[in-house]
Structures are given as C-alpha cells and as structure tokens.
Design a protein around this motif. Structure first.
Motif, PDB file in Angstrom:
ATOM      1  N   LEU A   1       0.819  -1.203   0.000  1.00 10.63           N
ATOM      2  CA  LEU A   1       0.000   0.000   0.000  1.00 10.63           C
ATOM      3  C   LEU A   1       0.858   1.259   0.000  1.00 10.63           C
ATOM      4  O   LEU A   1       0.406   2.318  -0.419  1.00 10.63           O
ATOM      5  N   SER A   2       2.095   1.161   0.464  1.00  5.85           N
ATOM      6  CA  SER A   2       2.956   2.342   0.583  1.00  5.85           C
ATOM      7  C   SER A   2       3.946   2.501  -0.562  1.00  5.85           C
ATOM      8  O   SER A   2       4.697   3.476  -0.580  1.00  5.85           O
TER       9      SER A   2
ATOM     10  N   ASN B   1      -0.490   8.254  -0.078  1.00  6.64           N
ATOM     11  CA  ASN B   1      -0.861   8.210  -1.492  1.00  6.64           C
ATOM     12  C   ASN B   1      -2.374   8.015  -1.635  1.00  6.64           C
ATOM     13  O   ASN B   1      -3.118   8.011  -0.650  1.00  6.64           O
ATOM     14  N   ALA B   2      -2.810   7.855  -2.874  1.00  8.92           N
ATOM     15  CA  ALA B   2      -4.246   7.743  -3.141  1.00  8.92           C
ATOM     16  C   ALA B   2      -4.872   6.561  -2.413  1.00  8.92           C
ATOM     17  O   ALA B   2      -6.039   6.619  -1.999  1.00  8.92           O
ATOM     18  N   GLY B   3      -4.109   5.485  -2.235  1.00  4.91           N
ATOM     19  CA  GLY B   3      -4.638   4.329  -1.520  1.00  4.91           C
ATOM     20  C   GLY B   3      -4.918   4.628  -0.064  1.00  4.91           C
ATOM     21  O   GLY B   3      -5.976   4.262   0.478  1.00  4.91           O
ATOM     22  N   HIS B   4      -3.972   5.287   0.615  1.00  2.00           N
ATOM     23  CA  HIS B   4      -4.203   5.674   2.011  1.00  2.00           C
ATOM     24  C   HIS B   4      -5.401   6.611   2.126  1.00  2.00           C
ATOM     25  O   HIS B   4      -6.227   6.474   3.044  1.00  2.00           O
TER      26      HIS B   4
ATOM     27  N   PRO C   1      -3.357  -2.265  -9.238  1.00  2.00           N
ATOM     28  CA  PRO C   1      -2.607  -1.287  -8.441  1.00  2.00           C
ATOM     29  C   PRO C   1      -3.499  -0.727  -7.339  1.00  2.00           C
ATOM     30  O   PRO C   1      -4.691  -0.475  -7.555  1.00  2.00           O
ATOM     31  N   LEU C   2      -2.933  -0.492  -6.179  1.00  2.00           N
ATOM     32  CA  LEU C   2      -3.740  -0.121  -5.016  1.00  2.00           C
ATOM     33  C   LEU C   2      -4.313   1.292  -5.128  1.00  2.00           C
ATOM     34  O   LEU C   2      -5.482   1.516  -4.790  1.00  2.00           O
ATOM     35  N   GLY C   3      -3.511   2.253  -5.547  1.00  2.00           N
ATOM     36  CA  GLY C   3      -3.975   3.636  -5.544  1.00  2.00           C
ATOM     37  C   GLY C   3      -5.212   3.851  -6.385  1.00  2.00           C
ATOM     38  O   GLY C   3      -6.238   4.359  -5.903  1.00  2.00           O
TER      39      GLY C   3
END
Length: 290
Positions: free
Chosen positions: A42-43, A96-99, A275-277
C-alpha cells in the motif's frame, strides 16, 4: 457456499486463482463492518518499496534481527547509521491515493490493522489504526521502557555525528537502507536520555514477537468484522496471515487486493490483482459516490 480455490503457496508460482473485479468487491464494502489489513504494497506509491513484490528489497537486503540488535553493539551501530539516513525518507513520505481512499471509506470500516511502520494511514487521517509491527516515529528504551519521539532521537544523532553525510536512494519498509561498511564506521550511537540504556525503534524486528495484547486486540477486531479487506500484503509471514485464517475459519469473507499472488489466496472469497492507488480510489467512489 462459495468453494475456495486450492492454491499451493509459491511466490513465483505458475498460476493464480481466478481474479475478481472491483465490481464484485463493492457490495461487500458497502455493507459496512469492513476490517482493513494493510501491508507494504500500500505504501509503494509513496516511494517506500515493499519487501517481496517486484523489485522487493528482500531480494538484496537482510533486515535487522532482534537477536543481532540486542546482542551486538556493532550491529546496533550499523543499524542506527543506516536507519538515520532512511528516516529522512520515511519522515518526508506523503500518503498516497490508496491511504486517502481508506480514510474516505471510514464510515464503512470497523477498523484498520496495518503491518506497516511508516505512519501513512494516520497521516492520511485514519483514526484508531492498530500498528501490528509498531511505528518508526518513536523509539523505546530497552532498559527503562520509556517511549520518546523519533524526531528527538534524530536531533541527538545529528549532534553526535556532525560530519556524517552518507546518503542512499535505496530504502526498505522498515526505514533501513544499504550503506557500505566504511560509511558506518565511527558512527556514534546515543543511549536513552533518561537512563543511558539501549534505544530501539518501537517496531517489531524480524525474529521478535508481536506483543500478545496487540495480537488479541486484532483477533477481536477480526471476530467482530463482517468482512476482512487485505490491501497490499503478500501475507508471507504469519503475523498477518493468522488473521486471514481466523476470518476464513469463522466464515467471514476475505477480500484481497494485491499485485500478484499472496499466501492467503486459498482463504479468499475474492481476489483482485490491481494497483492499489487507482483501484481503492475507484472502490471508494463506487461505494460512497465520487
């Protein structure tokens, strides 16, 4: 009842179980009571590489172990010199966008457990995050057990090593970096300002156990969740995999969003390889409205 695919764990296995789509995930998250379990993947979009993904740092880096740190003064000097450099990157990293998507989804979440030590969930605004492996933003004295901010230790290390100027572009999820041995020779390690004892980052090193009360807290979160959403974790180590197993054994749906195979795929109801984001942003938009 859903029949789960059988998967023999191999990080480079020839095939993956059938992948699902974000559309399949939306109703599960929209139903609420979702417990998030996040990992280093995630990071990566914040500039912090993971251990086991494509280009993961375990391919060329052996993390510090608890035994070496506690028994070797030379090992501690090497760790603190390298971590002193790595902390600058960790401290500058932005969510990032995921967080941010996880924070947006808070109304549908029952909790967040993270295996990461970078503090980016909290920086994005998530509340009551359980840091399974601790956090790099603080240090603990192994003798008197006092906790102090990492920024204070950073100041003291700079004062003790005014000519230390090592740099690197290679950082690991634990904030450690690679430096040649000659670069760490002569680095001065400082002790606890209160008692002079050995200082250690308040993180769980390889070979060290997660504190039992923290494990029990996470089990309780799993038991009270409607679903478990795994984000960016290969689940290679048992510290995270045990919660996936617990959920599966209790009949709680397990959803995994990760790039590539994970050790928990055989327990998953749904697996999304994206992709997570971008995928988490799309998921939050679909659940909450863009």
């Amino acid at each position: 009842m859903r029949t789960r695919p059988t998967l023999t764990w191999s990080p480079s296995g020839p095939s993956l179980p059938r992948t699902s789509t974000l559309t399949d995930v939306v109703p599960i998250v929209a139903d609420g009571g979702v417990l998030v379990l996040s990992g280093a993947g995630l990071s990566t979009e914040s500039g912090i590489p993971d251990y086991r993904g494509e280009g993961g740092s375990l391919r060329k880096h052996t993390p510090m172990t608890y035994e070496e740190f506690t028994t070797s003064a030379a090992g501690r000097r090497r760790y603190w010199a390298r971590s002193h450099v790595g902390w600058r990157t960790i401290a500058r990293a932005d969510p990032n966008a995921g967080h941010r998507a996880v924070t947006r989804l808070a109304p549908r979440l029952s909790g967040v457990i993270t295996q990461n030590v970078d503090g980016l969930h909290q920086a994005a605004g998530s509340q009551d995050v359980v840091e399974l492996h601790g956090g790099l933003d603080r240090v603990i004295c192994l003798d008197c057990k006092i906790l102090t901010p990492r920024i204070e230790l950073d100041r003291r290390l700079r004062e003790a090593n005014p000519t230390f100027a090592a740099t690197t572009d290679e950082i690991n999820p634990d904030g450690d970096v690679f430096l040649p041995e000659e670069a760490v020779e002569g680095f001065e390690v400082v002790g606890c300002a209160e008692c002079g004892g050995i200082l250690k980052p308040d993180v769980v090193f390889f070979g060290e156990n997660v504190p039992r009360p923290r494990v029990e807290q996470c089990y309780s979160l799993v038991d009270n969740a409607r679903s478990l959403l795994v984000l960016g974790s290969s689940l290679t180590v048992m510290s995270g995999l045990r919660f996936v197993r617990r959920a599966s054994e209790s009949g709680i749906p397990v959803v995994i969003i990760n790039r590539g195979v994970t050790r928990g795929d055989s327990f998953a109801s749904l697996r999304v390889d994206l992709p997570l984001g971008t995928s988490l942003t799309e998921l939050a938009d679909a659940v909450l409205g863009s």
